[in-house]
Write an enzyme that holds these catalytic residues in place. Sequence first.
Site, PDB file in Angstrom:
ATOM      1  N   GLN A 105      12.173  33.068 -28.246  1.00  0.00           N
ATOM      2  CA  GLN A 105      11.149  33.515 -27.313  1.00  0.00           C
ATOM      3  C   GLN A 105      11.668  33.536 -25.876  1.00  0.00           C
ATOM      4  OE1 GLN A 105       8.282  34.861 -27.610  1.00  0.00           O
ATOM      5  NE2 GLN A 105       7.663  34.794 -25.464  1.00  0.00           N
ATOM      6  N   GLU A 106      12.499  32.554 -25.522  1.00  0.00           N
ATOM      7  CA  GLU A 106      12.963  32.442 -24.144  1.00  0.00           C
ATOM      8  C   GLU A 106      13.922  33.564 -23.763  1.00  0.00           C
ATOM      9  OE1 GLU A 106      12.288  30.610 -21.575  1.00  0.00           O
ATOM     10  OE2 GLU A 106      10.860  29.222 -22.484  1.00  0.00           O
ATOM     11  N   SER A 107      14.898  33.853 -24.603  1.00  0.00           N
ATOM     12  CA  SER A 107      15.966  34.769 -24.184  1.00  0.00           C
ATOM     13  C   SER A 107      16.309  35.840 -25.197  1.00  0.00           C
ATOM     14  CB  SER A 107      17.239  33.960 -23.900  1.00  0.00           C
ATOM     15  OG  SER A 107      17.748  33.404 -25.114  1.00  0.00           O
TER      16      SER A 107
END
Length: 648
Positions: free
Chosen positions: A510-512
């Site tokens: 989700q972050e990157s």
Amino acid sequence: MLQQLKRHLIKTTSLLCGALLLTSLPAQADRLSEQRRQYDQAQSALARGDHARFQSLKAGLSDYPLYPYLLLESLRKRLDHAPHQEIEQFLTTHGDLPAARSLKNSWLKRLLKEQDWSRLRRHVDQDSLTAELECPLVMQMWHEGQSAQAMQRARELWTVGQSQPKVCDPLFQRWIAAGGLTEDVAWERMRLALLHRQDGLAKYLTRYLPDQSALAERFVATAVNPRLLNQFSQYQPGAGQPAEKLTEMVTVALRRLGRDDAEAALALWPHYQQLPFTDEQRLALTRDIGVRLARRYKPEALAFMAANDPQMQDDTVTEWRARLALRTGHWHSVQDLTRSMPSNLQQQSRWRYWQLRSSQLAQTDTGELTSEYAQLARERDFYGFLAAERSRMPYATNHQPVPVDPRAAARVMDTAGIIRAREFFARGDYLDARREWYHAERLFSREELIAQASLARQMDWYFPAIRGISKAQHWDDLEIRFPLAYREPIIEQARLRQLNSTWVYAITRQESGFMTDARSHAGAMGLMQLMPATARETARRYNIPLGNANEVLQPERNIALGTAYLSQLYGQFQGNRVLASAAYNAGPGRVRQWTRDMPALPSDIWIETIPFDETRAYVQSVLTYGVIYGEKLGIQQSVMEQHERYIE
């Protein structure tokens, strides 16, 4: 005999071709290696101004994929005097370079300075048409006798909520001198300026309203200090305050107050609600007052939103009406709202879930609705997974490998931008590789986007693969969308910190999207998007080596730091991934604020009513991705564990 001879010739030819291919591959590799070395030397020669050396090296690189970048850099260095024909030729031949746009924009400014109107008109387009370019072009239209068109466009350029560049002044002066500026036009620009909080511009504009000077000055004063609306007798329709103008004044002031103090704006509303607001004005007020109050869980916002958007014209208002009703326990209202929503909302799995859930909350004898939830459980998303648990069905991950059209794949491979992107990728220049990759996809068909995503996955280039398959709207290939990237360090660090690897994977995805050099606008870095201060503090706390800020971008180091910080949040929030995930996105302070003095709530309601849209979507995605990664890793992972299903 003849057939045997043919077979012998075919076999001999095949062996010869294979031998030639094997012989040529090392030669091609050597040639490419030499071109890369010469390209670097040419760039260095250009940078130090060694024109002769640059030209000598450039001559041998015409078939190297990055050759256009040498031409581009050469033109950039002499853009103020390069022949126009050379620039035009470059843009015609290499206009598909991502960086060609900035070169073109700089060149257009030169054409404007030289007043080369024919070339400027020929090359300007909507992407490059700024007010700085358009105002002189419109002025030139006037000189050429197209006064009516020039008057109309001058009015449109003038009537905006912010100051325009100085280059527009001659056009505006001529337009005003020709009688284009009426008091109605001046009023409209003043209104826009006040909405944009350009108060200095608004005060300046009052000079163009001589017949309405008192009203214009009051408009500015009220917008700047909306609490003046407490002087109710001063804001009544009358001869000096036409109802329409007064309504605009009150609308702007209440909207500005709503953004700063929504409760104060709502307290003023009963004194002005009988003014003749348009539907558009009511919806704007509801977004700036009602939705802001709903995000703070103020029950009084329910009636305000219902009164000002009774037909559910605004999706944001409608959704926050339902969320506030959920948060305040108005189950019957949720039930009614989900049944009355516009079809585009009703069809979403979110509101299908809440229609069923609110029925159960409103009427305890409704039962489990197992079959109804089972229909929703076919969806591979947060609500589908929640529905699967309520219908006691397995999660529907629905993996379907994407078929790649060989012809589409060949077209993608032969695209100049893709060839350049792959060369940048091979050189380790991932930023320029992505720029070329994304720029090339603009003209791709869906089949070509799928082929491009598949190619990126073959290269273990995870984020462009994920991005590409999403742009193609093919959601079912979980190998592309959810790769098991960096498996060893993620599993090792998850084990070290006693975290479920499915959660670490979900957070990282989700972050990157597994972009190792990802940097956010706020400054977060790397796979797990760590802020520099957080990385330093985590390194110190957990004794993780961190020499400088750039080491945060190293995948193994980033995963070690990110997982350690995640474990810290996990401990702070008593092993609750729902709260810890929200804290990873919005910060632990905000999550504590959102849960302070709050009665116990089912987690699905708490998540749905997170006031930050980004954090709500983030938490839902992380919990959903955890289930998907659980299946890929052979771990039975629930969307929420038993102890995570209530927030207390």
